[in-house]
Motif scaffolding. Structure first.
Motif, PDB file in Angstrom:
ATOM      1  N   ASP A 184      -2.596   4.552  17.642  1.00  0.00           N
ATOM      2  CA  ASP A 184      -1.645   3.677  18.319  1.00  0.00           C
ATOM      3  C   ASP A 184      -0.383   4.375  18.792  1.00  0.00           C
ATOM      4  O   ASP A 184       0.206   3.978  19.763  1.00  0.00           O
ATOM      5  N   GLY A 185       0.048   5.395  18.075  1.00  0.00           N
ATOM      6  CA  GLY A 185       1.272   6.080  18.456  1.00  0.00           C
ATOM      7  C   GLY A 185       2.482   5.180  18.281  1.00  0.00           C
ATOM      8  O   GLY A 185       2.371   4.014  17.930  1.00  0.00           O
ATOM      9  N   GLY A 186       3.637   5.729  18.511  1.00  0.00           N
ATOM     10  CA  GLY A 186       4.856   4.944  18.415  1.00  0.00           C
ATOM     11  C   GLY A 186       5.210   4.573  16.990  1.00  0.00           C
ATOM     12  O   GLY A 186       4.602   5.033  16.034  1.00  0.00           O
ATOM     13  N   PRO A 187       6.217   3.709  16.845  1.00  0.00           N
ATOM     14  CA  PRO A 187       6.654   3.316  15.504  1.00  0.00           C
ATOM     15  C   PRO A 187       5.578   2.492  14.795  1.00  0.00           C
ATOM     16  O   PRO A 187       4.780   1.813  15.443  1.00  0.00           O
ATOM     17  N   MET A 188       5.569   2.556  13.475  1.00  0.00           N
ATOM     18  CA  MET A 188       4.571   1.810  12.697  1.00  0.00           C
ATOM     19  C   MET A 188       4.988   0.343  12.606  1.00  0.00           C
ATOM     20  O   MET A 188       5.544  -0.110  11.614  1.00  0.00           O
ATOM     21  N   GLU A 189       4.684  -0.382  13.660  1.00  0.00           N
ATOM     22  CA  GLU A 189       4.950  -1.820  13.718  1.00  0.00           C
ATOM     23  C   GLU A 189       3.768  -2.488  14.399  1.00  0.00           C
ATOM     24  O   GLU A 189       3.276  -2.003  15.412  1.00  0.00           O
ATOM     25  N   VAL A 190       3.327  -3.604  13.830  1.00  0.00           N
ATOM     26  CA  VAL A 190       2.212  -4.344  14.411  1.00  0.00           C
ATOM     27  C   VAL A 190       2.779  -5.478  15.256  1.00  0.00           C
ATOM     28  O   VAL A 190       3.574  -6.289  14.777  1.00  0.00           O
TER      29      VAL A 190
ATOM     30  N   PRO B  41       0.819  -1.219   0.000  1.00  0.00           N
ATOM     31  CA  PRO B  41       0.000   0.000   0.000  1.00  0.00           C
ATOM     32  C   PRO B  41       0.850   1.264   0.000  1.00  0.00           C
ATOM     33  O   PRO B  41       1.976   1.279   0.488  1.00  0.00           O
ATOM     34  N   ARG B  42       0.295   2.320  -0.553  1.00  0.00           N
ATOM     35  CA  ARG B  42       0.963   3.620  -0.561  1.00  0.00           C
ATOM     36  C   ARG B  42       0.537   4.358   0.707  1.00  0.00           C
ATOM     37  O   ARG B  42      -0.627   4.703   0.876  1.00  0.00           O
ATOM     38  N   VAL B  43       1.476   4.570   1.593  1.00  0.00           N
ATOM     39  CA  VAL B  43       1.182   5.209   2.874  1.00  0.00           C
ATOM     40  C   VAL B  43       1.431   6.712   2.749  1.00  0.00           C
ATOM     41  O   VAL B  43       2.535   7.149   2.461  1.00  0.00           O
ATOM     42  N   LEU B  44       0.371   7.470   2.959  1.00  0.00           N
ATOM     43  CA  LEU B  44       0.442   8.925   2.862  1.00  0.00           C
ATOM     44  C   LEU B  44       0.597   9.525   4.256  1.00  0.00           C
ATOM     45  O   LEU B  44       0.465   8.834   5.264  1.00  0.00           O
ATOM     46  N   LEU B  45       0.826  10.819   4.289  1.00  0.00           N
ATOM     47  CA  LEU B  45       0.965  11.525   5.556  1.00  0.00           C
ATOM     48  C   LEU B  45      -0.282  11.344   6.426  1.00  0.00           C
ATOM     49  O   LEU B  45      -0.183  11.122   7.628  1.00  0.00           O
TER      50      LEU B  45
ATOM     51  N   ARG C 184      -1.579 -11.047  10.331  1.00  0.00           N
ATOM     52  CA  ARG C 184      -1.522 -11.073   8.869  1.00  0.00           C
ATOM     53  C   ARG C 184      -1.103  -9.747   8.244  1.00  0.00           C
ATOM     54  O   ARG C 184      -0.547  -9.725   7.163  1.00  0.00           O
ATOM     55  N   ALA C 185      -1.418  -8.633   8.884  1.00  0.00           N
ATOM     56  CA  ALA C 185      -1.219  -7.324   8.254  1.00  0.00           C
ATOM     57  C   ALA C 185       0.033  -6.630   8.755  1.00  0.00           C
ATOM     58  O   ALA C 185       0.371  -6.707   9.936  1.00  0.00           O
ATOM     59  N   THR C 186       0.685  -5.935   7.842  1.00  0.00           N
ATOM     60  CA  THR C 186       1.766  -5.041   8.247  1.00  0.00           C
ATOM     61  C   THR C 186       1.114  -3.752   8.746  1.00  0.00           C
ATOM     62  O   THR C 186      -0.083  -3.524   8.539  1.00  0.00           O
ATOM     63  N   ALA C 187       1.889  -2.897   9.362  1.00  0.00           N
ATOM     64  CA  ALA C 187       1.350  -1.625   9.857  1.00  0.00           C
ATOM     65  C   ALA C 187       0.802  -0.795   8.695  1.00  0.00           C
ATOM     66  O   ALA C 187      -0.261  -0.183   8.806  1.00  0.00           O
ATOM     67  N   GLU C 188       1.510  -0.803   7.585  1.00  0.00           N
ATOM     68  CA  GLU C 188       1.082  -0.028   6.424  1.00  0.00           C
ATOM     69  C   GLU C 188      -0.244  -0.564   5.879  1.00  0.00           C
ATOM     70  O   GLU C 188      -1.158   0.190   5.564  1.00  0.00           O
TER      71      GLU C 188
ATOM     72  N   VAL D  43      -3.920   1.593   6.045  1.00  0.00           N
ATOM     73  CA  VAL D  43      -4.605   1.881   4.782  1.00  0.00           C
ATOM     74  C   VAL D  43      -5.982   1.218   4.770  1.00  0.00           C
ATOM     75  O   VAL D  43      -6.972   1.818   4.337  1.00  0.00           O
ATOM     76  N   ALA D  44      -6.076  -0.020   5.260  1.00  0.00           N
ATOM     77  CA  ALA D  44      -7.372  -0.717   5.305  1.00  0.00           C
ATOM     78  C   ALA D  44      -8.362   0.007   6.213  1.00  0.00           C
ATOM     79  O   ALA D  44      -9.539   0.140   5.871  1.00  0.00           O
ATOM     80  N   VAL D  45      -7.908   0.476   7.363  1.00  0.00           N
ATOM     81  CA  VAL D  45      -8.794   1.220   8.265  1.00  0.00           C
ATOM     82  C   VAL D  45      -9.221   2.529   7.601  1.00  0.00           C
ATOM     83  O   VAL D  45     -10.391   2.909   7.663  1.00  0.00           O
TER      84      VAL D  45
END
Length: 160
Positions: free
Chosen positions: A59-65, A45-49, A120-124, A128-130
């Motif tokens: 969630d805050g913090g680094p983008m890690e699930v 997915p293309r993650v925008l600002l 199953r999902a990465t943070a990105e 994007v799905a939400v």
């Protein structure tokens, strides 16, 4: 006479761990929705600002699930839950119609789907799905809402 305390404690710990794993399998078998009712994720997915802002607001913090399981799912109830837990739970709530289900079945189904999403999902993919399924004001999906409220695409939205 020898003390049996270490053996008893070992058996108790083993029973709790095995019981939790068996409960997780049972929860998946009984309450995880069929594949066509589970959310799907874009490969890259293309993650925008605005997606990053959505992540920080939830969630805050680094983008890690962080992968959830029944053993650590209690962290969702804390002030700062595991990475991605709030968004995984939000996507779970948005993805399945639980109308007509009992309260226990609704909670168990949402929990099973939240755990599945976190594995199953990465943070990105998750953010994007939400953004595609959640409601922003009266509009469903970030793209529709950005065009409706500001007549712009989500990529054109800035923090200024």
């Amino acid at each position: 006479m020898r003390s049996r305390t270490p053996v008893t404690v070992g058996v108790l710990v083993f029973s709790v761990v095995v019981g939790a794993m068996a409960l997780e399998v049972l929860l998946y078998r009984l309450y995880l929705p069929p594949p066509h009712e589970r959310p799907s994720f874009e490969a890259e997915p293309r993650v925008l600002l605005v997606h990053r802002v959505l992540w920080l607001s939830e969630d805050g913090g680094p983008m890690e699930v962080e992968r959830l399981g029944l053993i650590n799912v209690v962290r969702m109830l804390q002030a700062r839950p595991a990475g991605g837990a709030r968004l995984a739970d939000r996507l779970s709530a948005l993805s399945r119609d639980t109308t007509g289900m009992s309260t226990f079945d609704r909670v168990a189904s949402r929990l099973a789907l939240t755990v599945w999403i976190s594995r199953r999902a990465t943070a990105e993919q998750l953010v994007v799905a939400v953004a595609e399924k959640d409601w922003f004001g009266e509009q469903e999906g970030l793209v529709v809402a950005a065009r409706y409220w500001d007549d712009r695409s989500p990529g054109a939205v800035s923090v200024a």
